[in-house]
Each structure stands twice: as structure tokens, then as C-alpha cells.
Design an enzyme around this catalytic site. Sequence first.
Site, PDB file in Angstrom:
ATOM      1  N   ASP A 215       0.828  -1.205   0.000  1.00  0.00           N
ATOM      2  CA  ASP A 215       0.000   0.000   0.000  1.00  0.00           C
ATOM      3  C   ASP A 215       0.870   1.266   0.000  1.00  0.00           C
ATOM      4  OD1 ASP A 215      -2.839   0.970   0.453  1.00  0.00           O
ATOM      5  OD2 ASP A 215      -1.878   1.916   2.170  1.00  0.00           O
ATOM      6  N   GLU A 266      14.530 -15.520   0.082  1.00  0.00           N
ATOM      7  CA  GLU A 266      14.917 -16.629   0.962  1.00  0.00           C
ATOM      8  C   GLU A 266      13.912 -17.768   0.873  1.00  0.00           C
ATOM      9  OE1 GLU A 266      15.366 -15.363   5.028  1.00  0.00           O
ATOM     10  OE2 GLU A 266      16.556 -13.623   4.399  1.00  0.00           O
TER      11      GLU A 266
HETATM   12  C1  NOJ Z   1      -4.483   2.925  -0.860  1.00  0.00           C
HETATM   13  C2  NOJ Z   1      -5.622   2.001  -0.560  1.00  0.00           C
HETATM   14  O1  NOJ Z   1      -5.950   1.292  -1.718  1.00  0.00           O
HETATM   15  C3  NOJ Z   1      -6.748   2.854  -0.048  1.00  0.00           C
HETATM   16  O2  NOJ Z   1      -7.944   2.127   0.086  1.00  0.00           O
HETATM   17  C4  NOJ Z   1      -6.332   3.469   1.254  1.00  0.00           C
HETATM   18  O3  NOJ Z   1      -7.343   4.356   1.687  1.00  0.00           O
HETATM   19  C5  NOJ Z   1      -5.013   4.241   1.126  1.00  0.00           C
HETATM   20  N1  NOJ Z   1      -4.038   3.526   0.360  1.00  0.00           N
HETATM   21  C6  NOJ Z   1      -4.416   4.520   2.478  1.00  0.00           C
HETATM   22  O4  NOJ Z   1      -3.957   3.347   3.072  1.00  0.00           O
END
Ligand code: NOJ
Length: 553
Positions: A215, A266
Site C-alpha cells: 500500500d 529466501e
Molecule cells: C491505498 C488504498 O488502496 C486505499 O484504500 C487506502 O485508503 C489508502 N491507500 C491509504 O492506506
Amino acid sequence: MHADVEEVSGADWWRQAAVYQIYPRSFSDSNGDGLGDVKGITAKVPYLKSLGIDAVWLSPFYPSALADGGYDVDDYRDVDPRLGSLADFDEMTVALHAAGIKLIVDIVPNHSSDRHEWFKEALAGSRGSAARNRYIFREGKGAEGELPPSDWESLFGGPAWERITEPDGTAGQWYMHLFAKEQPDFNWDNPEVREDFLRTLRFWADRGVDGFRIDVAHALAKDLTEPLLAKAELAAENETVDGTHPFWDRDEVQEIYAEWRALFNEYTPPRTAVAEAWVHADRRGRYASPEGLGQAFNFDLLQAAFDAGQFREIITRNLTESEITGAPSTWVFSNHDVVRHATRYGLPKGPGRNGPAQAWLMSGGNEPALDRELGLRRARAASLLMLALPGSAYLYQGEELGLHEVVEISDADRQDPTFFRNPGVDVGRDGCRVPLPWTTEGIAFGFGKATAHLPQPEWFSAYAVATQQDNPGSTLALYREALRLRGSLQTEEQLKWINHRNDAVLHFIRPNGWQSITNFGVQPVALPAGTVVVSSGPLMDRKLPADTTAWII
Ligand code: NOJ
């Protein structure tokens, strides 16, 4: 490719995989509390197998207050008790693997939730303490420190800084949050943070997880040397090209991923990763490098209109890049952050990630008018085209049912922080996160035995799995057939365009003779010679109607 365990067990399983994204709280609710859960996913493994996908990507299932749909993580090495236990997770992993399906989990390294143990320690700690140094704390500006350290804005709207109350009750320091205030950003200069994420990655890899979706992969490294630049001096998120922005896409973020790669390698087979990085297209390859995460999302098609010229340009550019970097392309039309593509394509063309869809949402679904049938026809054509491309295809739960965005959500039922932080401007992303309809009736259309946590509209009945299951013309049947064929036809080899005088036609052939042809125009076009093995809609003799794709071998 997905047919049995042996075929997906090689180290390269991910390069051409069809990956199905599950938003766990909205997939299937096994215990009747209105929230989807891990056992619910396990119960649906036969469905996933019959769909023909190669891997499942699970959005966060960790303990969370759901300030941001689970992307506010309280504990990275546990399962939200409302969703199940680690034992349930293990059981699900075994069931998926037995069905020949790989498992990718979401890692959220830019920020934790404000309920994370470390953040609680930071609040209880003193200025300059080791506990505060795991996050990004600063003194405020102004005589009393009453102003935020900079004028930066959160991506969800409003300021990117929040002031805390010190343990002695006085107004205190500010912490940085690129997203909601319940999502404090980590300080990735702190080795403790780095080590803890290595531990988390190992924790899940040891449990049999095959890969990770990272993310906001482009925000971890930050240079917050004073004085902080003003908002007006900063380049936009995806317009940063020199790696020196204070927080977006800094060059040194790759050092973190090089360390992760060493850990992934790994394992046998090596664990895979895909970066969610909204960076300038020229910089995407850094994240997709084999020394780094290995793959990065390309959101170009997701941002494009249903338009032959745009599609061709995007596909050509990304495949060229893939040939240079050696990293397979990724394709995606829908996910949990954007208006579903069936809806986008049923609205007039317009710019931006969601385009006119945003206006449509804000008007309660009235303005501009949505042509549901047209949108779905185009979505089916686009998805069939995507599934014929080299590289991996990321599908979002419900798109195989042809689901539209749900607009029928009252303000009182909304959950997304982007709604709360942008009153009157943005209704947020809840409309693509409504729990799936499995049956035509029942309190939650078979999602569970209680009212679903987001309201499901009446029209869901027509899109339910039960409605489509045995209907050969259904969207579900189309996805199943396309994924089945893709499993035997997909190769690493690139495509060759076949040019038509009519530039509304996109036609390509793969080296094994697999052709895909899409008619983005209005007039039917003649089909090339060969056997049509699947089409996204009915054909007219040997003609391909408007908004339709056919595969020919
Ligand atoms: C991207 C994620 O896909 C989204 O749903 C989220 O709100 C933001 N990152 C923050 O984590």
C-alpha cells in the site's frame, strides 16, 4: 495455468496471473454479524476455483477500527477478531492452495492506525522520546505552537498534521498523516520500524502467503529537513520525476524494497510483491525491478475512457516498458478505491480517475444519466480485451458479476473517511465496497444472515451469483470462460497489432495465434477468419457489433 496445484507452483506463477481482489469485509459473512470474514472466504473457495483465477489478493483483514476500511492497522500480525482468528486464516490458506490458488496479502507500511501499540506509546511518551521517533512528530508553528508545521494536505482532504494532547494535559506536538488522522505516518528512518516490517513480512510468508500488495509504496521514505517546503512549492504526487520530493517517490525508498527482496528470495518459491505506487509512468519501473518489489500497478487503463486510441496508446507504452524492464505489465479496471468500470463506461466520457462518475455520485445517481446497459456492455468488452493481454490481470470482486457502483447509500450509512473529510464534495468509495449478492433473495442476498454492513440495493438481485450461475450469456459465465481459455493460451510473448482502416477497432494477435478484436465504434465490423472461441456479447453473423470483443484462434 490455474488448473491445478502443480501448474501454479513454479517461481514465475505471478508473471501472467489473473489475480482476484477480495475486500474481506464485503465478500461473505459466515457468522451473521453483517461483516464478511475469513471463514466466509474459505466457504467460497469452490466459487473462486470455478472462476478460474490464479491468485487471490486480500485487502486488509487485520484488527482495525475501520477508520479507513482496514487500511488503519492496529496489529500487523493478527486477524481482526470480527473476521476470525489466525487458525481460520491458516485454514483458508490451505483451502486456497488445495484449489491451486495463490494468496497475496495487503501490507500497509506507510502508516499504522492510531490504536497501534506503538502509537499509544508515542502519545504516552515525551517529546523526543524513542516512542515518538517511530512516527513523525514536530512542534507546531506560531507563538504557542498552535499552527501545523506546514500547510500540507492529507490525501483524504484537510490538514496532514494533527495536534496531540501531551500526557500532562497541555496542547502538544503535531504528527503527520498523509491519509486520515487515525493513520499516523511511520518514520522509516527509524531502524526499529524497518525491522518490525521485516518481521511482519516473515510472519505471513512463514504462514504460506505467496505474495504481498504494498500500500502507498511510494511514500515510505521522507526527507522532512526543516524548513519544510510550502504546499505550493511541491510537485503533484504523480508529476514528481527527480526523486527529491519530500515524501512522494523518493529515490531511497528503493533501498527498503531491496531489503524486502532479499527476504522474499529466501523463500521457495520467492515471495512476490506488487507496488501500489501512483508515480509518474517513467518511474514505475523502479518499483517493478527484480531487485525491488518485482511488479507495480499500472492504473492507466483504469483512468482511461472507453476509447480505442487511449487503450492502444496505453497498452503499447506499457508493453514497451515491460520489454525494457523485464517486469510483466499489470492491468486493472476496478478496485476498492474507484467507481466500478461498468458504471464509468455508462456515463459520458470525461477526464480523471473517476471522471463524470464523481458528479454522478454527488447527484445521487441522477446527473449525468447512467446508461447501465451500455456501461456493462463496454465493461465486458474491456475486460475480455484485458484478459488477452500479456502480463497479469487484477480483477476486483463483483466485476465478474458486472456490478455497477451503488449510489443508494445514505449519509448515515457511509463509512469512507473521504466522505467525512470532504463534506459536500466527495461521497467517498463505499459504492464499490457494498457486500456481494450471492442469492436473489434473503436479508443480505446470501452475503450472510444479517443486514450487510453497507446497504445492498434491490437491483442486486438481478446481478446475484445465483441469477448468473447457469446462464451462459451472463457476465459470470463470460469471466469463467475467458479465464479458462486464458489459462491455456496465456504466454509471456508480446502481441502484434493488426491495423484496420477503421481506427475504432483494436485488433491484436499473440504468437500462438490467439487474436482479440474489439469494436469501440458504432458500426459493426467484419470479423477476421478463424474460430470465435468467446465473445463479450452476441455477434451478428460474422460481424462484431459495437462495444464488443471477440477472441479468435
Ligand atoms: C491505498 C488504498 O488502496 C486505499 O484504500 C487506502 O485508503 C489508502 N491507500 C491509504 O492506506
